[in-house]
Design a protein around this motif. Sequence first.
Motif, PDB file in Angstrom:
ATOM      1  N   ILE A  29       0.837  -1.197   0.000  1.00 23.80           N
ATOM      2  CA  ILE A  29       0.000   0.000   0.000  1.00 23.80           C
ATOM      3  C   ILE A  29       0.875   1.250   0.000  1.00 23.80           C
ATOM      4  O   ILE A  29       0.620   2.205  -0.739  1.00 23.80           O
ATOM      5  N   SER A  30       1.936   1.237   0.785  1.00 24.90           N
ATOM      6  CA  SER A  30       2.876   2.368   0.786  1.00 24.90           C
ATOM      7  C   SER A  30       3.541   2.517  -0.577  1.00 24.90           C
ATOM      8  O   SER A  30       3.684   3.627  -1.084  1.00 24.90           O
ATOM      9  N   ASP A  31       3.951   1.384  -1.156  1.00 21.34           N
ATOM     10  CA  ASP A  31       4.579   1.408  -2.479  1.00 21.34           C
ATOM     11  C   ASP A  31       3.657   2.041  -3.511  1.00 21.34           C
ATOM     12  O   ASP A  31       4.082   2.826  -4.347  1.00 21.34           O
ATOM     13  N   PHE A  32       2.384   1.660  -3.466  1.00 23.01           N
ATOM     14  CA  PHE A  32       1.438   2.094  -4.492  1.00 23.01           C
ATOM     15  C   PHE A  32       1.133   3.586  -4.389  1.00 23.01           C
ATOM     16  O   PHE A  32       0.731   4.213  -5.366  1.00 23.01           O
ATOM     17  N   GLN A  33       1.348   4.167  -3.236  1.00 19.32           N
ATOM     18  CA  GLN A  33       1.102   5.596  -3.068  1.00 19.32           C
ATOM     19  C   GLN A  33       2.115   6.437  -3.848  1.00 19.32           C
ATOM     20  O   GLN A  33       1.801   7.546  -4.272  1.00 19.32           O
ATOM     21  N   VAL A  34       3.312   5.904  -4.065  1.00 15.73           N
ATOM     22  CA  VAL A  34       4.346   6.642  -4.805  1.00 15.73           C
ATOM     23  C   VAL A  34       3.922   6.863  -6.258  1.00 15.73           C
ATOM     24  O   VAL A  34       3.921   8.001  -6.732  1.00 15.73           O
ATOM     25  N   PRO A  35       3.516   5.819  -6.993  1.00 16.75           N
ATOM     26  CA  PRO A  35       3.054   6.072  -8.367  1.00 16.75           C
ATOM     27  C   PRO A  35       1.830   6.977  -8.444  1.00 16.75           C
ATOM     28  O   PRO A  35       1.697   7.739  -9.392  1.00 16.75           O
ATOM     29  N   ILE A  36       0.957   6.910  -7.450  1.00 15.26           N
ATOM     30  CA  ILE A  36      -0.223   7.774  -7.461  1.00 15.26           C
ATOM     31  C   ILE A  36       0.204   9.235  -7.537  1.00 15.26           C
ATOM     32  O   ILE A  36      -0.384  10.029  -8.265  1.00 15.26           O
ATOM     33  N   LYS A  37       1.256   9.580  -6.810  1.00 14.74           N
ATOM     34  CA  LYS A  37       1.747  10.960  -6.827  1.00 14.74           C
ATOM     35  C   LYS A  37       2.304  11.343  -8.196  1.00 14.74           C
ATOM     36  O   LYS A  37       2.227  12.488  -8.604  1.00 14.74           O
ATOM     37  N   GLU A  38       2.860  10.350  -8.912  1.00 18.33           N
ATOM     38  CA  GLU A  38       3.494  10.632 -10.198  1.00 18.33           C
ATOM     39  C   GLU A  38       2.513  10.687 -11.361  1.00 18.33           C
ATOM     40  O   GLU A  38       2.873  11.136 -12.435  1.00 18.33           O
ATOM     41  N   VAL A  39       1.300  10.186 -11.167  1.00 17.56           N
ATOM     42  CA  VAL A  39       0.329  10.148 -12.271  1.00 17.56           C
ATOM     43  C   VAL A  39      -0.749  11.214 -12.114  1.00 17.56           C
ATOM     44  O   VAL A  39      -1.841  11.077 -12.648  1.00 17.56           O
ATOM     45  N   GLN A  40      -0.431  12.268 -11.418  1.00 14.85           N
ATOM     46  CA  GLN A  40      -1.402  13.315 -11.124  1.00 14.85           C
ATOM     47  C   GLN A  40      -2.167  13.717 -12.383  1.00 14.85           C
ATOM     48  O   GLN A  40      -1.599  13.978 -13.429  1.00 14.85           O
ATOM     49  N   GLY A  41      -3.484  13.683 -12.253  1.00  8.98           N
ATOM     50  CA  GLY A  41      -4.354  14.003 -13.380  1.00  8.98           C
ATOM     51  C   GLY A  41      -4.808  12.777 -14.144  1.00  8.98           C
ATOM     52  O   GLY A  41      -5.707  12.859 -14.981  1.00  8.98           O
ATOM     53  N   HIS A  42      -4.204  11.617 -13.858  1.00  7.75           N
ATOM     54  CA  HIS A  42      -4.546  10.378 -14.565  1.00  7.75           C
ATOM     55  C   HIS A  42      -4.943   9.278 -13.589  1.00  7.75           C
ATOM     56  O   HIS A  42      -4.897   8.094 -13.928  1.00  7.75           O
ATOM     57  N   GLU A  43      -5.338   9.664 -12.383  1.00  8.23           N
ATOM     58  CA  GLU A  43      -5.665   8.689 -11.350  1.00  8.23           C
ATOM     59  C   GLU A  43      -6.850   7.802 -11.741  1.00  8.23           C
ATOM     60  O   GLU A  43      -6.829   6.602 -11.473  1.00  8.23           O
ATOM     61  N   THR A  44      -7.857   8.377 -12.381  1.00  7.23           N
ATOM     62  CA  THR A  44      -9.025   7.586 -12.777  1.00  7.23           C
ATOM     63  C   THR A  44      -8.610   6.464 -13.714  1.00  7.23           C
ATOM     64  O   THR A  44      -9.027   5.314 -13.549  1.00  7.23           O
ATOM     65  N   GLU A  45      -7.769   6.782 -14.673  1.00  9.64           N
ATOM     66  CA  GLU A  45      -7.257   5.775 -15.607  1.00  9.64           C
ATOM     67  C   GLU A  45      -6.449   4.713 -14.867  1.00  9.64           C
ATOM     68  O   GLU A  45      -6.580   3.515 -15.133  1.00  9.64           O
ATOM     69  N   LEU A  46      -5.640   5.136 -13.914  1.00 10.65           N
ATOM     70  CA  LEU A  46      -4.838   4.203 -13.126  1.00 10.65           C
ATOM     71  C   LEU A  46      -5.735   3.229 -12.364  1.00 10.65           C
ATOM     72  O   LEU A  46      -5.523   2.015 -12.408  1.00 10.65           O
ATOM     73  N   PHE A  47      -6.772   3.745 -11.705  1.00  4.87           N
ATOM     74  CA  PHE A  47      -7.649   2.878 -10.933  1.00  4.87           C
ATOM     75  C   PHE A  47      -8.462   1.952 -11.831  1.00  4.87           C
ATOM     76  O   PHE A  47      -8.748   0.817 -11.450  1.00  4.87           O
ATOM     77  N   GLN A  48      -8.816   2.410 -13.031  1.00  4.85           N
ATOM     78  CA  GLN A  48      -9.520   1.522 -13.967  1.00  4.85           C
ATOM     79  C   GLN A  48      -8.636   0.338 -14.351  1.00  4.85           C
ATOM     80  O   GLN A  48      -9.098  -0.805 -14.389  1.00  4.85           O
ATOM     81  N   LEU A  49      -7.361   0.612 -14.604  1.00  6.86           N
ATOM     82  CA  LEU A  49      -6.431  -0.471 -14.955  1.00  6.86           C
ATOM     83  C   LEU A  49      -6.155  -1.372 -13.751  1.00  6.86           C
ATOM     84  O   LEU A  49      -6.006  -2.588 -13.899  1.00  6.86           O
ATOM     85  N   LEU A  50      -6.088  -0.786 -12.572  1.00  3.25           N
ATOM     86  CA  LEU A  50      -5.884  -1.586 -11.364  1.00  3.25           C
ATOM     87  C   LEU A  50      -7.043  -2.563 -11.176  1.00  3.25           C
ATOM     88  O   LEU A  50      -6.830  -3.759 -10.952  1.00  3.25           O
ATOM     89  N   VAL A  51      -8.267  -2.075 -11.300  1.00  2.00           N
ATOM     90  CA  VAL A  51      -9.441  -2.937 -11.151  1.00  2.00           C
ATOM     91  C   VAL A  51      -9.439  -4.019 -12.230  1.00  2.00           C
ATOM     92  O   VAL A  51      -9.758  -5.185 -11.968  1.00  2.00           O
ATOM     93  N   LYS A  52      -9.051  -3.664 -13.438  1.00  2.00           N
ATOM     94  CA  LYS A  52      -8.967  -4.637 -14.528  1.00  2.00           C
ATOM     95  C   LYS A  52      -7.988  -5.754 -14.163  1.00  2.00           C
ATOM     96  O   LYS A  52      -8.295  -6.940 -14.315  1.00  2.00           O
ATOM     97  N   GLN A  53      -6.827  -5.388 -13.637  1.00  2.43           N
ATOM     98  CA  GLN A  53      -5.833  -6.398 -13.262  1.00  2.43           C
ATOM     99  C   GLN A  53      -6.309  -7.243 -12.074  1.00  2.43           C
ATOM    100  O   GLN A  53      -6.112  -8.453 -12.050  1.00  2.43           O
ATOM    101  N   LEU A  54      -6.946  -6.612 -11.096  1.00  2.00           N
ATOM    102  CA  LEU A  54      -7.461  -7.363  -9.957  1.00  2.00           C
ATOM    103  C   LEU A  54      -8.554  -8.338 -10.392  1.00  2.00           C
ATOM    104  O   LEU A  54      -8.664  -9.439  -9.855  1.00  2.00           O
ATOM    105  N   THR A  55      -9.327  -7.948 -11.383  1.00  2.00           N
ATOM    106  CA  THR A  55     -10.338  -8.844 -11.944  1.00  2.00           C
ATOM    107  C   THR A  55      -9.674 -10.024 -12.648  1.00  2.00           C
ATOM    108  O   THR A  55     -10.117 -11.170 -12.505  1.00  2.00           O
ATOM    109  N   PHE A  56      -8.594  -9.762 -13.396  1.00  2.54           N
ATOM    110  CA  PHE A  56      -7.828 -10.860 -14.012  1.00  2.54           C
ATOM    111  C   PHE A  56      -7.337 -11.828 -12.946  1.00  2.54           C
ATOM    112  O   PHE A  56      -7.415 -13.051 -13.111  1.00  2.54           O
ATOM    113  N   VAL A  57      -6.823 -11.303 -11.851  1.00  3.36           N
ATOM    114  CA  VAL A  57      -6.316 -12.151 -10.770  1.00  3.36           C
ATOM    115  C   VAL A  57      -7.448 -13.014 -10.228  1.00  3.36           C
ATOM    116  O   VAL A  57      -7.285 -14.226 -10.043  1.00  3.36           O
TER     117      VAL A  57
END
Length: 141
Positions: A29-57
């Motif tokens: 969770i701490s690790d994942f917070q670092v990329p969130i800071k770097e993708v400012q303005g694209h968080e919605t896209e990031l979370f959509q891809l995260l959910v997609k990958q979690l669904t694959f899992v």
Amino acid sequence: MNKKKALEELSKYHQEYCNSGFIFHNEFISDFQVPIKEVQGHETELFQLLVKQLTFVKELGCNVFSADSNEILKYGSCRLYYSLHLQSKNFNIRIIMTFYENIPIFLAAFYERAGKKHTDYSVQKDPVINRFNELFKEDII
């Protein structure tokens, strides 16, 4: 989306998938917070891809490497570790996870830099294995 809202969103997904039987190392969770800071303005896209990958899992289990550009990492142990890819033109993030008795365990996340030298996962090997061992010793898995 501002940083506070993005972290709230991460917390929401974390709780939702924990309730579904997924296990997340605290450092993940701490690790994942670092990329969130770097993708400012694209968080919605990031979370959509995260959910997609979690669904694959959830749907593919140990065959998650067959989806998108996910892969099995060669860490030379008897345990298989998987690299899940969250990539768009705006970011490139890797998640490293494994399974224990078919339970998905998320161990590390990092912002992947372009270039072969920057995509070497060997620097993640020891921390990932140590994190898995910590969870096992603490009877979390």
